[in-house]
Structure formats: structure tokens, C-alpha cells
Scaffold this active site. Sequence first.
Site, PDB file in Angstrom:
ATOM      1  N   THR A  99      49.691  27.036   3.235  1.00  0.00           N
ATOM      2  CA  THR A  99      51.069  26.595   3.414  1.00  0.00           C
ATOM      3  C   THR A  99      51.858  26.744   2.125  1.00  0.00           C
ATOM      4  O   THR A  99      51.285  26.682   1.046  1.00  0.00           O
ATOM      5  CB  THR A  99      51.118  25.104   3.837  1.00  0.00           C
ATOM      6  OG1 THR A  99      52.467  24.645   3.831  1.00  0.00           O
ATOM      7  CG2 THR A  99      50.303  24.230   2.881  1.00  0.00           C
ATOM      8  N   TYR A 132      47.692  16.611   2.731  1.00  0.00           N
ATOM      9  CA  TYR A 132      47.643  17.913   3.407  1.00  0.00           C
ATOM     10  C   TYR A 132      47.670  19.058   2.387  1.00  0.00           C
ATOM     11  O   TYR A 132      46.799  19.929   2.370  1.00  0.00           O
ATOM     12  CB  TYR A 132      48.844  18.001   4.348  1.00  0.00           C
ATOM     13  CG  TYR A 132      49.237  19.354   4.877  1.00  0.00           C
ATOM     14  CD1 TYR A 132      50.309  20.059   4.318  1.00  0.00           C
ATOM     15  CD2 TYR A 132      48.575  19.912   5.960  1.00  0.00           C
ATOM     16  CE1 TYR A 132      50.705  21.284   4.830  1.00  0.00           C
ATOM     17  CE2 TYR A 132      48.963  21.143   6.489  1.00  0.00           C
ATOM     18  CZ  TYR A 132      50.032  21.818   5.917  1.00  0.00           C
ATOM     19  OH  TYR A 132      50.425  23.046   6.431  1.00  0.00           O
ATOM     20  N   LYS A 164      44.778  21.787   1.481  1.00  0.00           N
ATOM     21  CA  LYS A 164      45.046  23.219   1.612  1.00  0.00           C
ATOM     22  C   LYS A 164      44.792  23.918   0.269  1.00  0.00           C
ATOM     23  O   LYS A 164      44.253  25.028   0.227  1.00  0.00           O
ATOM     24  CB  LYS A 164      46.505  23.467   2.034  1.00  0.00           C
ATOM     25  CG  LYS A 164      46.822  23.164   3.493  1.00  0.00           C
ATOM     26  CD  LYS A 164      46.270  24.209   4.460  1.00  0.00           C
ATOM     27  CE  LYS A 164      46.946  24.124   5.815  1.00  0.00           C
ATOM     28  NZ  LYS A 164      46.388  25.031   6.813  1.00  0.00           N
TER      29      LYS A 164
HETATM   30  N1  LIG Z   1      54.678  26.937  11.297  1.00  0.00           N
HETATM   31  C1  LIG Z   1      54.903  26.909  10.000  1.00  0.00           C
HETATM   32  O1  LIG Z   1      56.041  27.027   9.557  1.00  0.00           O
HETATM   33  C2  LIG Z   1      53.772  26.710   9.019  1.00  0.00           C
HETATM   34  C3  LIG Z   1      54.108  26.486   7.684  1.00  0.00           C
HETATM   35  C4  LIG Z   1      53.075  26.300   6.755  1.00  0.00           C
HETATM   36  C5  LIG Z   1      51.749  26.387   7.153  1.00  0.00           C
HETATM   37  N2  LIG Z   1      51.461  26.631   8.447  1.00  0.00           N
HETATM   38  C6  LIG Z   1      50.031  26.718   8.786  1.00  0.00           C
HETATM   39  O2  LIG Z   1      49.835  27.695   9.806  1.00  0.00           O
HETATM   40  C7  LIG Z   1      48.788  27.278  10.696  1.00  0.00           C
HETATM   41  C8  LIG Z   1      49.304  27.272  12.133  1.00  0.00           C
HETATM   42  O3  LIG Z   1      50.446  26.459  12.172  1.00  0.00           O
HETATM   43  P1  LIG Z   1      51.292  26.232  13.537  1.00  0.00           P
HETATM   44  O4  LIG Z   1      52.699  26.016  13.116  1.00  0.00           O
HETATM   45  O5  LIG Z   1      50.955  27.298  14.524  1.00  0.00           O
HETATM   46  O6  LIG Z   1      50.690  24.833  14.013  1.00  0.00           O
HETATM   47  P2  LIG Z   1      50.233  24.334  15.461  1.00  0.00           P
HETATM   48  O7  LIG Z   1      49.917  22.880  15.313  1.00  0.00           O
HETATM   49  O8  LIG Z   1      51.192  24.785  16.478  1.00  0.00           O
HETATM   50  O9  LIG Z   1      48.867  25.176  15.700  1.00  0.00           O
HETATM   51  C9  LIG Z   1      47.621  24.743  15.208  1.00  0.00           C
HETATM   52  C10 LIG Z   1      46.608  24.934  16.328  1.00  0.00           C
HETATM   53  O10 LIG Z   1      45.310  24.639  15.835  1.00  0.00           O
HETATM   54  C11 LIG Z   1      44.595  23.953  16.840  1.00  0.00           C
HETATM   55  N3  LIG Z   1      43.529  23.145  16.223  1.00  0.00           N
HETATM   56  C12 LIG Z   1      43.679  22.164  15.292  1.00  0.00           C
HETATM   57  N4  LIG Z   1      42.485  21.627  15.003  1.00  0.00           N
HETATM   58  C13 LIG Z   1      41.561  22.278  15.748  1.00  0.00           C
HETATM   59  C14 LIG Z   1      40.161  22.189  15.887  1.00  0.00           C
HETATM   60  N5  LIG Z   1      39.431  21.288  15.205  1.00  0.00           N
HETATM   61  N6  LIG Z   1      39.529  23.031  16.742  1.00  0.00           N
HETATM   62  C15 LIG Z   1      40.235  23.943  17.458  1.00  0.00           C
HETATM   63  N7  LIG Z   1      41.578  24.081  17.381  1.00  0.00           N
HETATM   64  C16 LIG Z   1      42.219  23.259  16.528  1.00  0.00           C
HETATM   65  C17 LIG Z   1      45.649  23.069  17.525  1.00  0.00           C
HETATM   66  O11 LIG Z   1      45.233  22.701  18.828  1.00  0.00           O
HETATM   67  C18 LIG Z   1      46.879  23.988  17.514  1.00  0.00           C
HETATM   68  O12 LIG Z   1      46.967  24.716  18.722  1.00  0.00           O
HETATM   69  C19 LIG Z   1      48.323  25.903  10.188  1.00  0.00           C
HETATM   70  O13 LIG Z   1      47.164  26.096   9.383  1.00  0.00           O
HETATM   71  C20 LIG Z   1      49.480  25.420   9.330  1.00  0.00           C
HETATM   72  O14 LIG Z   1      49.021  24.584   8.243  1.00  0.00           O
HETATM   73  C21 LIG Z   1      52.414  26.769   9.408  1.00  0.00           C
HETATM   74  O1  LIG Z   2      64.171  14.365  12.130  1.00  0.00           O
HETATM   75  C1  LIG Z   2      63.938  14.831  10.982  1.00  0.00           C
HETATM   76  C2  LIG Z   2      62.748  15.584  10.670  1.00  0.00           C
HETATM   77  C3  LIG Z   2      62.563  16.081   9.387  1.00  0.00           C
HETATM   78  N1  LIG Z   2      63.501  15.876   8.419  1.00  0.00           N
HETATM   79  C4  LIG Z   2      63.330  16.480   7.062  1.00  0.00           C
HETATM   80  O2  LIG Z   2      63.310  17.886   7.247  1.00  0.00           O
HETATM   81  C5  LIG Z   2      62.497  18.498   6.229  1.00  0.00           C
HETATM   82  C6  LIG Z   2      61.470  19.419   6.900  1.00  0.00           C
HETATM   83  O3  LIG Z   2      60.555  18.608   7.575  1.00  0.00           O
HETATM   84  P1  LIG Z   2      59.394  19.258   8.497  1.00  0.00           P
HETATM   85  O4  LIG Z   2      59.900  20.407   9.275  1.00  0.00           O
HETATM   86  O5  LIG Z   2      58.776  18.138   9.258  1.00  0.00           O
HETATM   87  O6  LIG Z   2      58.264  19.796   7.511  1.00  0.00           O
HETATM   88  P2  LIG Z   2      58.209  20.215   5.966  1.00  0.00           P
HETATM   89  O7  LIG Z   2      59.057  21.416   5.754  1.00  0.00           O
HETATM   90  O8  LIG Z   2      58.459  19.025   5.101  1.00  0.00           O
HETATM   91  O9  LIG Z   2      56.643  20.598   5.832  1.00  0.00           O
HETATM   92  C7  LIG Z   2      56.132  21.565   6.747  1.00  0.00           C
HETATM   93  O10 LIG Z   2      56.400  22.829   6.164  1.00  0.00           O
HETATM   94  C8  LIG Z   2      55.268  23.644   6.206  1.00  0.00           C
HETATM   95  C9  LIG Z   2      54.142  22.885   6.874  1.00  0.00           C
HETATM   96  O11 LIG Z   2      52.996  23.079   6.097  1.00  0.00           O
HETATM   97  C10 LIG Z   2      53.752  23.363   8.253  1.00  0.00           C
HETATM   98  O12 LIG Z   2      54.826  23.545   9.043  1.00  0.00           O
HETATM   99  C11 LIG Z   2      54.637  21.453   6.944  1.00  0.00           C
HETATM  100  O13 LIG Z   2      54.005  20.713   5.936  1.00  0.00           O
HETATM  101  C12 LIG Z   2      61.893  17.351   5.432  1.00  0.00           C
HETATM  102  O14 LIG Z   2      62.698  17.142   4.280  1.00  0.00           O
HETATM  103  C13 LIG Z   2      62.019  16.150   6.367  1.00  0.00           C
HETATM  104  O15 LIG Z   2      62.123  14.930   5.663  1.00  0.00           O
HETATM  105  C14 LIG Z   2      64.682  15.162   8.701  1.00  0.00           C
HETATM  106  O16 LIG Z   2      65.539  14.955   7.808  1.00  0.00           O
HETATM  107  N2  LIG Z   2      64.852  14.664   9.975  1.00  0.00           N
END
Ligand SMILES: NC(=O)c1ccc[n+]([C@@H]2O[C@H](COP(=O)([O-])OP(=O)(O)OC[C@H]3O[C@@H](n4cnc5c(N)ncnc54)[C@H](O)[C@@H]3O)[C@@H](O)[C@H]2O)c1
Ligand SMILES: O=c1ccn([C@@H]2O[C@H](COP(=O)(O)OP(=O)(O)O[C@H]3OC[C@](O)(CO)[C@H]3O)[C@@H](O)[C@H]2O)c(=O)[nH]1
Length: 385
Positions: free
Chosen positions: A135, A181, A185
Site C-alpha cells: 500500500t 496496517y 505491510k
Molecule cells: N484499493 C486500493 O486503493 C488499495 C490501496 C492500497 C492497498 N491496497 C491493497 O490491495 C489489496 C486489495 O485491495 P482491495 O481494495 O481489492 O480490497 P478488498 O477488501 O476489496 O479485497 C481483498 C480481498 O481479500 C479477501 N481476503 C482477505 N483475507 C482473506 C483470507 N484470509 N483468505 C482469503 N481471502 C481473503 C477478501 O475477502 C477480499 O475479497 C489489499 O492487499 C490492499 O491492502 C488497495
Molecule cells: O466518511 C469519511 C471517510 C473517510 N474520510 C477521510 O478520507 C480519507 C481517506 O480515507 P479512506 O478512503 O478510508 O482510506 P485512506 O486513504 O486513509 O487509506 C486507504 O488507502 C489505501 C489503503 O491501504 C487501502 O485502500 C487504505 O489504508 C481519510 O483522510 C479519512 O479520514 C472522511 O473524511 N469521511
Amino acid sequence: MARVDLDGNPIKPITICMIGAGGFIGSHLCEKLMHETPHTVFALDVYNDKIKHLLEPDSLPWAGRITFHRLNIKHDSRLEGLIKMADLTINLAAICTPADYNTRPLDTIYSNFIDALPVVKYCSENNKRLIHFSTCEVYGKTIGAFLPKDSPLRKDPAYYVLKEDESPCIFGSIEKQRWSYACAKQLIERLIYGEGAENGLEFTIVRPFNWIGPRMDFIPGIDGPSEGVPRVLACFSNNLLRGEPLKLVDGGQSQRTFVYIKDAIEAVLLMIENPARANGHIFNVGNPNNEVTVRQLAEIMIQVYSKVSGEKTPATPTIDVSSKEFYGEGYDDSDKRIPDMTIINKQLGWNPKTSLFDLLESTLTYQHKTYAEAIKKVIAKPVAS
Ligand SMILES: NC(=O)c1ccc[n+]([C@@H]2O[C@H](COP(=O)([O-])OP(=O)(O)OC[C@H]3O[C@@H](n4cnc5c(N)ncnc54)[C@H](O)[C@@H]3O)[C@@H](O)[C@H]2O)c1
Ligand SMILES: O=c1ccn([C@@H]2O[C@H](COP(=O)(O)OP(=O)(O)O[C@H]3OC[C@](O)(CO)[C@H]3O)[C@@H](O)[C@H]2O)c(=O)[nH]1
């Protein structure tokens, strides 16, 4: 026409073991792989709601190339066999919603570090390639966040641009359990990097910078728990769908850069199909041109939703809430997340294309089409006395 990689070599079909395939990113990646490539996917997850449209009916053109394996990697003996049968493992599995980090820190640490250990071990022991999803949050806070508020150095990119091979990881104190988290990571990144350095593991690490789009998380009370707190796109979408004020945590001053999921998936496909260029690298995947404060994000979403839904903007479109009230004890935040793009440009020639306005227009169109009717029914239902 035969598909070639960035160096002009023909791309051979491979088998991919995708862990967490049923999630937001996984569902888009599975779609891309089925629609545009000859590759085979073992889709591992505990849920498959977001990929059901790819798994049935049997008449789908890619039928047989994607199979769903319902398993929890915490304790399933099938995991190693599936990794051994595949050419490449992609690990997306994680608890990755910030509301959980300070409220379920042990689950968060186990999910993002402990549970990933066997995946790395099986890949290393069986000489299998690994693409692991980390992340952008591993950078934590910028160096500039510690400068005096009026310091001119805050405008110097050296104090805020986040670069994979240079930027430090800066987290808050242990009491700020939000960082459980990001720290988990960081440590799994260091373990993977060590497996590469010491045992020759072929790895790529992905640091997503706020990827957003359709199927992200859930709408509380509709396709997720009523008390659930998803990430900001789903929180704000839920507020808009219900005609409620959007809640700005600590005034919404934090900044983020958002990238459209479909642009980001292009980057992942380049990593999959260009191993010589991707192996051994950590990649920022984001859109530095889409930076907004959370307050600005809310304002754009309010404007776009009104256009998409035809509904009037409520008299009170936003309210400020404290992080303690919204997330509870131990919350802390990243101030700014701008990805340096040098390495991904050099290795893969990838750049994002979609503006924040356009990605929000297509995403809110999806949210309104998917949820507006269901929300109306819930709102119309008399509250149980
Ligand atoms: N979406 C983003 O913007 C974003 C940003 C930063 C990091 N990431 C990383 O990308 C990855 C995917 O994120 P996402 O947004 O698709 O999240 P998400 O929660 O939609 O997908 C994660 C999936 O992993 C599965 N999972 C979790 N634990 C499990 C387990 N023990 N066994 C089997 N399946 C399991 C969940 O059921 C879910 O479907 C994560 O590692 C997250 O940390 C995503
Ligand atoms: O109702 C709300 C919800 C959130 N916020 C603020 O928005 C910022 C973004 O929050 P969020 O999308 O929950 O997540 P972050 O960007 O903080 O972190 C994510 O980014 C990457 C990932 O690893 C996976 O997706 C995750 O950690 C934040 O400032 C909240 O406080 C709001 O104001 N109101």
C-alpha cells in the site's frame, strides 16, 4: 494478432493463482484477464459475489479459464498445491479498510503480515513468481508534515513526493493503532525483499495510491453491515444516496491522489506480462495529477452526484466530525500522498489517463444505477418500533 510484451517478445499463456480475487481490485483484474488475455486464473477468496458474472454461465467465452476456490488462506491445506500448479501468484488478500486498523489491530496485523507468510514461503520454496499488493500507506506521513506550518520548504517536492527507493516510512506512535496496517505491510515488504535478496524469489511489490471505481467495498445496510465503515468512496456514496451530509473527518484537510481502477489494472497487466521488467521492483501505482483534499473530493462528488442523479444538493451537504468520533481511539492519518512515477515510467512506460472528474462521473453513475432503488426501499420502510 499475437500479443507481444514491451520488448516485442510473444506473450505465452500462463496460470495465475490470485489470492483475494473476489475483492474490488481482484474483480477488475479477473475481468481484464478474461476479456483481453489467454491466461488462466485460479480465483481464491472467501467470497465471490464480485466475480460471479465471470464464473457463470458455462457458455462464457472464457469458461474453463477461471475457476473459483472458496478458501481462507489462514488455514487451508489447498493453498500450497494451487501455488505450485500456477506460474505466478498474485496476493491481494488483506483487511484494508482504515476503520479496522485501530479497532481490530490484531486482526489487521495477522491479515497483513502473519497470513501472508505462507504465501511468500510457498512461492520461494517452489521457485514461483510473486506479485504482492502492499500500500502507499507504508510511506505513512510526509517529511514535510513535520515542518512548521508556514515553512516554505513544505512546497519543496523533496519534502512530500513519495519515491519507492528513497522515501522513509514515517508512522505515528504505538498508541496510534491506525498504523498497525501500514507497519504490517512494511514488514511483509521487507520479508519479501529479503527472500529475493537471499533466496532468489522473483517478486514484484505494488503500492496502490487510492484506486477507486465500481465495486469498491460496500454500501452500509445494502450490501454490507449497517454499522460498517468502508473507505471514503463508499462512505461518501452512501451519504449521497441517502441524501445525508458527507462527514469530513477533522475537517477533511488530508490530501489524497485518486486513480481510476481501470487505469491501475493496466499497470498490473504490464507487470504480469513483463516479468523481466517487473521482477525485483517496488512500484507506486497512482495518479499524481488527481490530488485533492478530502473536502474537495466531497465537493466534487456532491456536484457530480447531482448531475448523475438529477437530485438537488441537500441544504447541508457536508459536516465536520472528529476522527475520535468517526473512527474511535488511536486514529491518525497520512497528510499527503503524491507518487513519484519515475520507476514505473522507466520499467513499464505506464501512466494514468483518467481525470478525477471523469472517474467520479463513471463511478457515481454505477453507484446510482446499482443502489438508488434499494436505498429508496430501505428509507421508505417504517422503522421497526
Ligand atoms: N484499493 C486500493 O486503493 C488499495 C490501496 C492500497 C492497498 N491496497 C491493497 O490491495 C489489496 C486489495 O485491495 P482491495 O481494495 O481489492 O480490497 P478488498 O477488501 O476489496 O479485497 C481483498 C480481498 O481479500 C479477501 N481476503 C482477505 N483475507 C482473506 C483470507 N484470509 N483468505 C482469503 N481471502 C481473503 C477478501 O475477502 C477480499 O475479497 C489489499 O492487499 C490492499 O491492502 C488497495
Ligand atoms: O466518511 C469519511 C471517510 C473517510 N474520510 C477521510 O478520507 C480519507 C481517506 O480515507 P479512506 O478512503 O478510508 O482510506 P485512506 O486513504 O486513509 O487509506 C486507504 O488507502 C489505501 C489503503 O491501504 C487501502 O485502500 C487504505 O489504508 C481519510 O483522510 C479519512 O479520514 C472522511 O473524511 N469521511
